[in-house]
Write a protein that holds these residues in place. Structure first.
Motif, PDB file in Angstrom:
ATOM      1  N   GLU A  60       0.830  -1.203   0.000  1.00  0.00           N
ATOM      2  CA  GLU A  60       0.000   0.000   0.000  1.00  0.00           C
ATOM      3  C   GLU A  60       0.868   1.257   0.000  1.00  0.00           C
ATOM      4  O   GLU A  60       0.517   2.260  -0.624  1.00  0.00           O
ATOM      5  CB  GLU A  60      -0.912   0.008   1.233  1.00  0.00           C
ATOM      6  CG  GLU A  60      -1.982  -1.051   1.239  1.00  0.00           C
ATOM      7  CD  GLU A  60      -2.766  -1.036   2.527  1.00  0.00           C
ATOM      8  OE1 GLU A  60      -3.162   0.056   2.971  1.00  0.00           O
ATOM      9  OE2 GLU A  60      -2.973  -2.122   3.096  1.00  0.00           O
ATOM     10  N   ALA A  61       1.986   1.203   0.686  1.00  0.00           N
ATOM     11  CA  ALA A  61       2.854   2.373   0.773  1.00  0.00           C
ATOM     12  C   ALA A  61       3.346   2.795  -0.606  1.00  0.00           C
ATOM     13  O   ALA A  61       3.495   3.989  -0.889  1.00  0.00           O
ATOM     14  CB  ALA A  61       4.031   2.086   1.694  1.00  0.00           C
ATOM     15  N   ALA A  62       3.603   1.827  -1.485  1.00  0.00           N
ATOM     16  CA  ALA A  62       4.069   2.159  -2.835  1.00  0.00           C
ATOM     17  C   ALA A  62       2.960   2.812  -3.638  1.00  0.00           C
ATOM     18  O   ALA A  62       3.204   3.769  -4.385  1.00  0.00           O
ATOM     19  CB  ALA A  62       4.564   0.904  -3.539  1.00  0.00           C
ATOM     20  N   ALA A  63       1.739   2.308  -3.511  1.00  0.00           N
ATOM     21  CA  ALA A  63       0.602   2.910  -4.214  1.00  0.00           C
ATOM     22  C   ALA A  63       0.351   4.324  -3.706  1.00  0.00           C
ATOM     23  O   ALA A  63       0.063   5.237  -4.493  1.00  0.00           O
ATOM     24  CB  ALA A  63      -0.642   2.042  -4.026  1.00  0.00           C
ATOM     25  N   CYS A  64       0.454   4.503  -2.402  1.00  0.00           N
ATOM     26  CA  CYS A  64       0.259   5.835  -1.822  1.00  0.00           C
ATOM     27  C   CYS A  64       1.351   6.793  -2.297  1.00  0.00           C
ATOM     28  O   CYS A  64       1.074   7.944  -2.658  1.00  0.00           O
ATOM     29  CB  CYS A  64       0.257   5.733  -0.302  1.00  0.00           C
ATOM     30  SG  CYS A  64      -0.097   7.285   0.549  1.00  0.00           S
ATOM     31  N   ALA A  65       2.591   6.317  -2.337  1.00  0.00           N
ATOM     32  CA  ALA A  65       3.696   7.159  -2.794  1.00  0.00           C
ATOM     33  C   ALA A  65       3.493   7.579  -4.242  1.00  0.00           C
ATOM     34  O   ALA A  65       3.701   8.745  -4.611  1.00  0.00           O
ATOM     35  CB  ALA A  65       5.021   6.408  -2.639  1.00  0.00           C
ATOM     36  N   ASN A  66       3.073   6.635  -5.083  1.00  0.00           N
ATOM     37  CA  ASN A  66       2.830   6.953  -6.493  1.00  0.00           C
ATOM     38  C   ASN A  66       1.735   7.999  -6.637  1.00  0.00           C
ATOM     39  O   ASN A  66       1.868   8.970  -7.397  1.00  0.00           O
ATOM     40  CB  ASN A  66       2.437   5.679  -7.244  1.00  0.00           C
ATOM     41  CG  ASN A  66       2.195   5.930  -8.713  1.00  0.00           C
ATOM     42  OD1 ASN A  66       3.116   6.114  -9.499  1.00  0.00           O
ATOM     43  ND2 ASN A  66       0.926   5.957  -9.099  1.00  0.00           N
TER      44      ASN A  66
END
Length: 333
Positions: free
Chosen positions: A93-99
């Motif tokens: 989820e952190a990667a999706a949020c960062a993107n």
């Protein structure tokens, strides 16, 4: 000051024409949506968004479809390429949020404060490819998990997300840009389609309707024009009480003249209508037919804005965010 019209309209080109300025002053739409035809480079785009706000006010929303992948109005060489939602399936989820934060910051820098994403439709086998990799997954829980992260990222960037296409476009066998999809799944089967929207109903995002006829709920009218679907399914079963905007009324899934479709959509329960062609006569017809924004819609819009106020924008290291995202995507490849 009088309420603006309950409509969001497109524009024709890179700059406001004299006729468009006159239209904005006379009819005062609630917002504007921009497309590739309106975008040349960062300097031009900032000039256009500034000009729009000079006419309509500093807080007028300016929308853009910027999902990443196939649906992106900001593209290289002036802006980075963002991956489609499907690349994040089974990812952090952190990667999706960062993107989403990176994407939202790019938009916010240019004066674009409402981002029409994420897509919460399911990616189902046998469906038309119009959704495809714009969807996170076929699994409703995965769509809700990653969609929630996407919403948080856009809000952290100070932009307002628009979840789409409520109550679910994933079963459509045809492209609603070209014709009206007819979904014959049972109400029980459609529970899976509703699940991501239900999970994120209170997220502070806007929602965009689907131009789809669902025979289980209304055999005569597509969701955008159906009081039954909007009241009983979107507001009722899903529990969404945020701002509801129609998908583009100019899409061929709908039949009728622009002003009539605007009235019908608002009468069905949409808070706002969207018309994207940028053809002046059509925009005027939509504005004339839409009427003023309702008090109830204004309250919903104000609550949504509280989730994404510019003053709440976090200070981000964009290089670190990109590294965080890219490290995850490499492991998923």
């Amino acid at each position: 000051m009088a309420h603006p019209r309950a409509a969001i309209i497109g524009l024709a080109g890179h700059h406001l024409s004299t006729d468009e300025v006159a239209m904005l002053r006379q009819w005062r739409p609630f917002g504007v949506i921009l497309f590739a035809r309106n975008i040349a480079n960062p300097e031009q785009l900032r000039s256009l968004t500034t000009a729009i706000r000079t006419e309509l006010g500093a807080e007028v929303p300016i929308l853009v479809d910027q999902e990443g992948g196939r649906v992106a109005r900001l593209r290289p060489p002036h802006w980075p390429e963002f991956p489609p939602a499907a690349r994040f399936e089974a990812g952090a989820e952190a990667a999706a949020c960062a993107n989403a934060t990176l994407l939202g910051l790019e938009c916010r820098d240019l004066g674009l404060d409402v981002v029409c994403a994420p897509v919460l439709d399911l990616r189902l086998p046998g469906a038309h490819g119009i959704i495809g990799d714009r969807s996170f997954s076929a699994d409703p829980d995965e769509v809700a998990r990653l969609g929630g992260a996407w919403i948080r990222g856009l809000q952290e960037a100070g932009t307002i997300p628009v979840i789409k296409h409520i109550p679910g476009h994933g079963r459509a066998a045809v492209d609603s840009h070209l014709e009206l999809p007819r979904v014959t799944a049972t109400a029980r089967e459609l529970e899976a389609d509703l699940a991501p929207f239900t999970a994120l109903a209170a997220s502070g995002a806007w929602a965009m309707t689907a131009h789809i006829l669902y025979t289980a709920w209304d055999e005569q009218r597509p969701a955008t024009l159906s009081p039954l679907v909007i009241e009983q399914v979107i507001r009722g079963a899903i529990g969404f009480d945020g701002p509801l905007v129609s998908d583009d009324l100019a899409m061929h899934a709908l039949r009728g003249e622009p002003g009539g479709l605007a009235r019908e959509s608002l009468d069905a329960g949409c808070d706002l209508v969207l018309h994207c062609t940028g053809v002046l006569s059509e925009s005027v017809a939509v504005l004339r037919g839409s009427g003023p924004l309702s008090d109830r819609a204004e309250g919903r819009l104000a609550r949504a804005r509280q989730h994404s106020l510019p003053g709440r924008v976090m200070v981000h290291d964009r290089t670190a965010l990109a590294r965080q995202r890219d490290d995850v995507l490499r492991n998923l490849a």
